[in-house]
Motif scaffolding. Structure first.
Motif, PDB file in Angstrom:
ATOM      1  N   THR A 238     -19.382  12.500  -2.170  1.00 59.34           N
ATOM      2  CA  THR A 238     -18.199  11.668  -1.905  1.00 59.34           C
ATOM      3  C   THR A 238     -18.509  10.468  -0.995  1.00 59.34           C
ATOM      4  OG1 THR A 238     -17.573  13.164  -0.103  1.00 59.34           O
ATOM      5  CG2 THR A 238     -16.538  13.542  -2.247  1.00 59.34           C
TER       6      THR A 238
ATOM      7  N   MET B 188     -19.220   9.653  -9.003  1.00 59.52           N
ATOM      8  CA  MET B 188     -17.978   9.948  -8.285  1.00 59.52           C
ATOM      9  C   MET B 188     -16.938   8.851  -8.418  1.00 59.52           C
ATOM     10  SD  MET B 188     -16.437  12.264  -6.653  1.00 59.52           S
ATOM     11  CE  MET B 188     -14.740  12.101  -6.092  1.00 59.52           C
TER      12      MET B 188
ATOM     13  N   LEU C 186     -13.662  15.432  -8.159  1.00 61.93           N
ATOM     14  CA  LEU C 186     -14.745  16.093  -7.441  1.00 61.93           C
ATOM     15  C   LEU C 186     -14.987  17.492  -8.024  1.00 61.93           C
ATOM     16  CD1 LEU C 186     -16.759  16.299  -5.077  1.00 61.93           C
ATOM     17  CD2 LEU C 186     -14.869  17.118  -3.660  1.00 61.93           C
TER      18      LEU C 186
END
Ligand SMILES: Nc1ncnc2c1ncn2[C@@H]1O[C@H](COP(=O)(O)OP(=O)(O)OP(=O)(O)O)[C@@H](O)[C@H]1O
Ligand SMILES: [Mg+2]
Length: 227
Positions: A107, A157, A122
């Protein structure tokens, strides 16, 4: 739809006796969602091309457009945002931060962007990467293949439009290497991301939609293998 347009790109490193022409008048267009393999001998300019597409090197002359934006006409702040949001760079030697755990490493680009982490994405990524059981592990508590998957997670991400992988399987055994390529392909199909892989591995190149061969900084072959 055209995603990347490269116009008459040249890259020269060094001066005088050290002068090297790494890219020599390269022009190229890449469609959204394409999976491209870039092949060529050592020193032919493959990594240089990847870095310039990804906004981490600077062309000597020529233009690179991604999604209609002139990448190198942006100021540094905009260029940094472009790199974080639009581009996922995956290297052979995964550049993880040793003191951050799996979730923190993945992240990191979102946090650097001062944005909120999309928990659903995620979790999706951790599942796809087979890392659910490793959320709080540090890089040195993971196998090489797992570390490589964390770096892929980080590259994915922000759901970048372009994934750029430079010999992503170079340091892995053949099974882990296949898994990594399968993951990249899955993400390419699932999220419609454009995937460009530099590889010396013929088996990987043959899985691509299109193979581009570079020699001495020039494109010498550009062949569509799949429609
Ligand atoms: N930072 C740099 N300074 C000077 N010359 C460089 C630099 N980076 C690359 N080069 C030169 O540019 C040429 C192209 O390098 P590049 O890294 O793009 O090759 P490559 O095709 O990725 O090779 P390999 O398969 O070995 O990774 C090489 O001759 C290299 O020596
Ligand atoms: Mg290289």
């Amino acid at each position: 739809m055209e995603l990347i347009k490269i116009e008459d790109l040249c890259k020269v490193y060094g001066e005088g006796g050290n002068r090297v022409t790494a890219l020599d008048h390269v022009s190229l267009t890449i469609e959204k969602g394409e999976f491209i393999a870039i092949i060529g001998s050592s020193g032919s300019g493959k990594s240089t091309l990847l870095h310039i597409i990804g906004g981490v090197d600077v062309p000597t002359s020529g233009k690179v457009y991604v999604d209609g934006n002139d990448v190198y006409a942006q100021n540094n702040e905009k260029l940094a945002i472009f790199r974080r949001r639009q581009v996922g760079l995956i290297y052979q030697f995964h550049n993880l931060i040793p003191t951050l755990n799996v979730v923190e490493n993945i992240t990191l680009p979102v946090l650097m962007d001062k944005r909120r982490v999309n928990k659903e994405r995620l979790n999706d990524l951790l599942e796809m990467l087979g890392l659910e059981g490793r959320r709080t592990h540090l890089p040195n508590q993971l196998s090489g293949g797992q570390q490589q998957r964390v770096s892929i997670g980080r590259a994915l991400m922000n759901a970048p439009a372009v994934m750029l992988a430079d010999e992503p399987t170079g340091s892995l055994d053949s099974r882990n290497g296949r898994e990594i390529v399968d993951l990249l392909k899955l993400s390419n199909k699932k999220y419609g991301q454009t995937l460009i892989i530099v590889t010396h591995d013929e088996n990987i190149a043959l899985q691509a939609d299109r193979i581009i061969s570079i020699s001495d900084g020039r494109i010498v072959r550009d062949e569509r293998v799949r429609p």
